[in-house]
Scaffold this active site. Structure first.
Site, PDB file in Angstrom:
ATOM      1  N   GLY A 132     -12.040  33.555  -6.891  1.00  0.00           N
ATOM      2  CA  GLY A 132     -12.674  32.221  -7.494  1.00  0.00           C
ATOM      3  C   GLY A 132     -12.481  31.793  -8.597  1.00  0.00           C
ATOM      4  N   GLY A 153     -13.570  28.555 -12.052  1.00  0.00           N
ATOM      5  CA  GLY A 153     -14.414  27.257 -12.542  1.00  0.00           C
ATOM      6  C   GLY A 153     -15.646  27.929 -12.494  1.00  0.00           C
ATOM      7  N   SER A 154     -16.126  29.262 -12.885  1.00  0.00           N
ATOM      8  CA  SER A 154     -17.655  29.829 -12.846  1.00  0.00           C
ATOM      9  C   SER A 154     -18.214  29.573 -11.717  1.00  0.00           C
ATOM     10  CB  SER A 154     -18.130  28.898 -13.967  1.00  0.00           C
ATOM     11  OG  SER A 154     -17.680  28.972 -15.200  1.00  0.00           O
ATOM     12  N   GLY A 161     -20.420  30.758  -8.785  1.00  0.00           N
ATOM     13  CA  GLY A 161     -21.208  31.852  -8.178  1.00  0.00           C
ATOM     14  C   GLY A 161     -21.346  33.092  -9.253  1.00  0.00           C
ATOM     15  N   ARG A 172      -2.155  31.319 -13.939  1.00  0.00           N
ATOM     16  CA  ARG A 172      -1.937  29.752 -13.740  1.00  0.00           C
ATOM     17  C   ARG A 172      -2.251  29.342 -15.151  1.00  0.00           C
ATOM     18  NH1 ARG A 172      -7.115  28.469 -14.615  1.00  0.00           N
ATOM     19  NH2 ARG A 172      -8.625  29.660 -13.452  1.00  0.00           N
TER      20      ARG A 172
END
Length: 410
Positions: free
Chosen positions: A154, A156-157, A159, A282
């Site tokens: 994952g 974008g922070s 979880g 990325r």
């Protein structure tokens, strides 16, 4: 003359994703977006859209070969964290430039990445990978509270949470371990990392083809969350500290085998020096590539397309100044009536871009991650500090107006 194609396997739905087709066209390439659900994208940057099963490497390769029947495919890449392995595997199958898919698979799993980094001599927080609440609590007890608990995949922070005691750790771990799919509906491992919390300022190194382009200072919201609320570029680090951060980042990229294209490396500088938090194969999100371009003249998106289409890609800054961004954050749930103060923010000296991401009538639910950003103010100055001052002055003028859902329905 038919232009060569540059194929994107899905894209970010926010931020700089839509700029990749623009960069491809600037290099004389024909951008093609492979998408499982084209309706996800409000804008595709002028790319040709081809429906495809982007969860299948074989389907992506087949789509590229169909495209190749009409024009040569020069490269296959993605701006989305979720599809880097698929894009690399397809590129490899087609004989195109790519990092090794096995290395990308290892990097995408934060537990495996951490083990590789530690074995390679890169300093990382103490950590344990767990797949039950009981294992999480045992690991937290061993490491010592507070600990950071986050899913092994994952971005974008999503979880990620700081847990100060067993009760919070158990609640958060239970919630994360119950999730079988991410926001794109793709299956995710039901595992988390439990890691030592490193106190200190956070930075990211923006790397291209193994070379540090610059270092970004990151601003975070209030704990226990790790929502990024702004960035300054370049970070105002003393020379010795900057060298230490850059060295740690390039060591990580070397150990992980990510020699081609961009890597976004996140670090914290603790009392004993830089600690590698994670590396992402990325470009950075949060409009950091735009900050780099405003500050140095280097277009990281263009350079990424060059790298993955087999072109030589060097980084040469054309100027030296500062840039900063501050995000307009949702501070409560409700229905968005509007966002006031945009014109006032735009009038602040140094502010060069004010953007809102949500339309009036949108349902706002605070999620505790990047989805809480509903706009931004971006500024440029002679230094990062000057740009940051302008961005902060601008964002203070922007005021989201929300109505309680019950009132909106009345």
């Amino acid at each position: 003359m038919t232009r060569d194609a540059f194929v994107l396997v899905e894209s970010n739905t926010t931020g700089t994703g839509r700029l990749f087709p623009v960069a491809a066209r600037g290099l004389g390439l024909h951008p093609v977006l492979l998408a499982a659900d084209p309706s996800r994208y409000a804008s595709v940057g002028g790319a040709e859209v081809v429906p495809a099963d982007t969860d299948s490497v074989e389907a992506v390769v087949a789509a590229c070969r169909r495209i190749g029947a009409e024009r040569r495919v020069a490269g296959v890449a993605t701006s989305s964290d979720y599809y880097v392995e698929t894009a690399a595997a397809a590129a490899t199958a087609l004989g195109l430039p790519a990092n090794a898919p096995a290395d990308l698979a290892a990097v995408r799993d934060k537990g495996v990445q951490r083990r590789r980094l530690a074995e390679g001599g890169v300093r990382v927080p103490r950590f344990v990978v767990a797949d039950t609440v009981e294992q999480v609590l045992a690991a937290a007890e061993e490491i010592g509270y507070p600990v950071v608990v986050k899913p092994v995949t994952g971005s974008g922070s999503l979880g990620v949470q700081l847990c100060a005691d067993p009760a919070r750790a158990a609640r958060h771990a239970e919630a994360v371990l119950a999730r079988g799919h991410n926001e794109r509906g793709r299956p995710v491992p039901r595992r988390v990392t439990v890691e030592e919390f490193v106190a200190g300022p956070e930075y990211s190194a923006e790397i291209l083809n193994g070379v540090v382009v610059g270092i970004t200072a990151k601003h975070l919201g209030a704990p226990p969350l790790f929502v990024e609320t702004g960035h300054d570029f370049p970070a105002g680090l003393p020379p010795a500290e900057r060298t230490a951060v850059a060295t740690a980042a390039t060591d990580a990229v070397r150990v992980l085998g990510l020699g081609l294209g961009p890597v976004h490396v996140e670090l914290r500088v603790g009392r004993d020096g830089p600690v590698l938090i994670e590396a992402n194969p990325r470009l950075a999100g949060g409009w950091i590539p735009r900050l780099v371009q405003e500050a140095t003249g280097v277009d990281l998106i263009l350079k990424t397309v060059e790298a993955f289409s087999g072109r030589s890609s060097t980084v040469d800054a054309t100027h030296s100044r500062g840039a900063a961004i501050r995000f307009v954050m949702a501070e409560g749930d409700g229905v968005l009536r509007g966002i006031d103060g945009v014109a006032e923010a735009s009038a602040v000296a140094g502010v060069i871009d004010v953007e809102t991401y949500r339309e009036p009538g949108a349902e706002i639910t605070v999620a505790g991650d990047f989805r809480d950003r509903i706009g931004h103010v971006l500024a440029r100055g002679a230094s990062a500090a000057e740009a940051a001052q302008a961005a902060e002055a601008g964002v203070r003028r922007v005021r989201p107006v929300l109505t309680a859902r019950e009132e909106a329905l009345a």
